[in-house]
Design an enzyme around this catalytic site. Structure first.
Site, mmCIF file in Angstrom:
data_model
loop_
_atom_site.group_PDB
_atom_site.id
_atom_site.type_symbol
_atom_site.label_atom_id
_atom_site.label_comp_id
_atom_site.label_asym_id
_atom_site.label_seq_id
_atom_site.Cartn_x
_atom_site.Cartn_y
_atom_site.Cartn_z
ATOM 1 C CD GLU A 202 -19.800 15.987 -44.057
ATOM 2 O OE1 GLU A 202 -19.374 16.764 -43.182
ATOM 3 O OE2 GLU A 202 -20.511 16.351 -45.007
ATOM 4 C CD GLU A 322 -24.481 15.685 -45.338
ATOM 5 O OE1 GLU A 322 -23.863 16.769 -45.503
ATOM 6 O OE2 GLU A 322 -24.536 15.088 -44.253
#
Length: 511
Positions: A202, A322
């Site tokens: 991320e 995710e």
């Protein structure tokens, strides 16, 4: 996702595994000049357009789960305070997940880093005693491979303290990041259980994509790190996540891959690149698209814009590394149903689909929860059920189940069952029973019975319900796996105690 909003990052009903689709397999095999093997997934993997292929050229689909903890101060996957690690992996496989994404921080690569909060009582996790965090990782990799699970290692954080916007910090410079990635790639070189590395989790503002500033340009950093990994292990897949913002358009942390169209990642070894996006629901944070009057019909257009176009334009495979939700709101339920449809069902598209690993196995992710409930044993069958259509077959070392619509033809219904002990640590054990339709007509339901010679008791069971009287156990199909076409099969698993019970004779009755 917006990590600042994640409370617990310290932190179907399972379906029969579906075939990858003969047309897709044939196309992939023809492309490589190989003859399709009985089971896809052997060897190291590579890419071809938007698909991932195994060593024989057969398409494969990553359909898995995140199991976090190595990136936290525990320096090991969570839940080992409650269960044996082998029982966890057995249960993942039994539920139909075929790949495990393992987040870690660079702290576990420091010499002497030891895991915390592992329960060794009653023989649990006995072979992990005295091991460092990396040595525990070795054990998980080894057992996962035996079970037929693949692993993607996810460099989640520079240290256990928290997520970082960039791939480096003052205390963990880029040189350390790359050196540690190379060390892991070297450690598992030749071990085809570890099929890829997710370079950094991320990236977000001020990280950019294509801006040319080497201190912020994640695309350039990913190229440097990816090529470093491939220099020591050229067989690995390199997973590159997106950023938060591109040309003023914001999205989820790691979920914005709009820049790929203009600035693709370029690796020295061809056919190793997989782009990865993250996507979440309102239990993590609000986004403008959730309040669009057209929701949820607007979502395919949103996903197309941020990352789906990469797959649809045949640029590269896309892996949603995710996605998750507590499923408490109607909005979140609609979001997950829409996303599962967008990712393409295995029965219709086989491996010509998006790849995915759901967040998370752990129940202690505060803003999403997990596939397991708080006891670290019971499956959230509602949440797991949403994923049924996109699960995919396991790989060599694991099992696969039959699927398809029940055969309405006549004949006598019959079944057989095979009982296999998957792990036994003395104080307890895990086993799997595979039920096969051995008759000429479809099964509507089934019942399996066995009697142990000792004092064994079932402690938990998944994908079936059971009763036990003395040493005799009777297991009955769950609602989702009672119907089995002729020649097809279904599996259920369970934990028991104590160990050492061996393999009893089992009987199967079509009911």
């Amino acid at each position: 996702m917006f990590r600042s909003l994640r409370r617990g990052l310290c932190a179907v009903v399972a379906a029969l595994l579906l075939p990858l689709g003969a047309a897709v397999q044939t196309a992939g095999a023809a492309e490589s000049g190989a003859t399709p093997a009985a089971e896809a997934g052997a060897g190291y993997w590579h890419t071809s357009g938007r698909q991932i292929l195994d060593a024989a050229g057969q398409p494969v689909r990553i359909a898995g789960i995140n199991w976090f903890g190595f990136e936290t101060g525990n320096h090991v996957v969570h839940g080992l305070w409650a269960r044996d690690y082998k029982s966890m992996l057995d249960q993942m496989k039994s539920l139909g997940y075929n790949t495990l994404r393992l987040p870690f921080s660079d702290d576990i690569l420091k010499p002497g880093t030891m895991p915390d909060s592992i329960n060794f009582a009653d023989g649990k996790n006995a072979d992990l005693q005295g091991l460092t965090s990396v040595q525990v990782l070795d054990k998980i990799v080894a057992y996962a491979g035996q079970a037929g699970l693949k692993i993607v290692l996810d460099r989640h954080r520079p240290d256990a303290g928290g997520q970082s916007a960039l791939w480096y910090t003052v205390s963990v410079p880029e040189s350390t990041w790359i050196a540690n990635l190379k060390a892991l790639a070297t450690r598992y070189k030749g071990n085809t259980t570890v099929i890829g590395i997710d370079l950094h989790n991320e990236p977000h503002d001020p990280a950019c994509w294509g801006c040319g500033d080497t201190t912020r340009d994640w695309r350039l950093a990913a190229q440097r790190a990816g090529n470093a990994v491939l220099s020591v292990n050229p067989e690995l897949l390199i997973m590159v996540e997106g950023v938060q913002s591109f040309n003023g358009v914001n999205g989820w942390w790691g979920g914005n891959l709009m820049g790929v169209a203009q600035y693709p990642v370029q690796l020295d070894v061809p056919n190793r690149l997989v782009y990865s996006a993250h996507d979440y629901a309102t239990s993590v944070a609000q986004q403008s698209w959730f309040s669009d009057p057209a929701f949820p019909d607007n979502m395919p257009g949103v996903w197309d814009r941020y990352w789906g176009y990469i797959f649809k334009q045949n640029i590269a495979p896309v892996w949603v590394g995710e996605f998750g939700t507590t499923l408490q709101s109607t909005v979140d339920q609609k979001w997950l149903a829409a996303l599962v449809t967008y990712l393409r069902s295995t029965s219709a598209y086989g491996a010509d689909s998006f790849h995915w690993t759901f967040w998370s196995w752990n129940p202690n992710s505060g803003d999403t929860g997990g596939i397991l409930k708080d006891d670290w044993q019971t499956v959230d069958t509602v949440k797991d059920g949403y994923l049924a259509s996109i699960k995919a077959p396991g790989f060599p070392g694991g099992g696969s189940g039959g699927g398809g619509d029940p055969d309405p033809g006549g004949g006598t219904a019959a079944c057989s069952a095979v009982y296999t002990v998957s792990s036994d640590w003395g104080g307890g054990f895990n086993a799997e029973v595979k039920v096969t339709n051995s008759g000429a007509t479809a099964l509507k339901s089934w019942r399996v019975t066995w009697t142990w010679p000792g004092s064994q008791q079932v402690t938990s069971m998944w994908n079936a319900s059971y009763t036990q009287t003395g040493a005799t156990v009777t297991a009955t199909n769950a609602a989702h796996n009672g119907a089995i076409a002729a020649g097809g099969s279904a599996s259920f698993g369970f934990g028991g105690a104590p160990g050492g019970g061996g393999v009893p004779t089992v009987a199967c009755v079509a009911t």
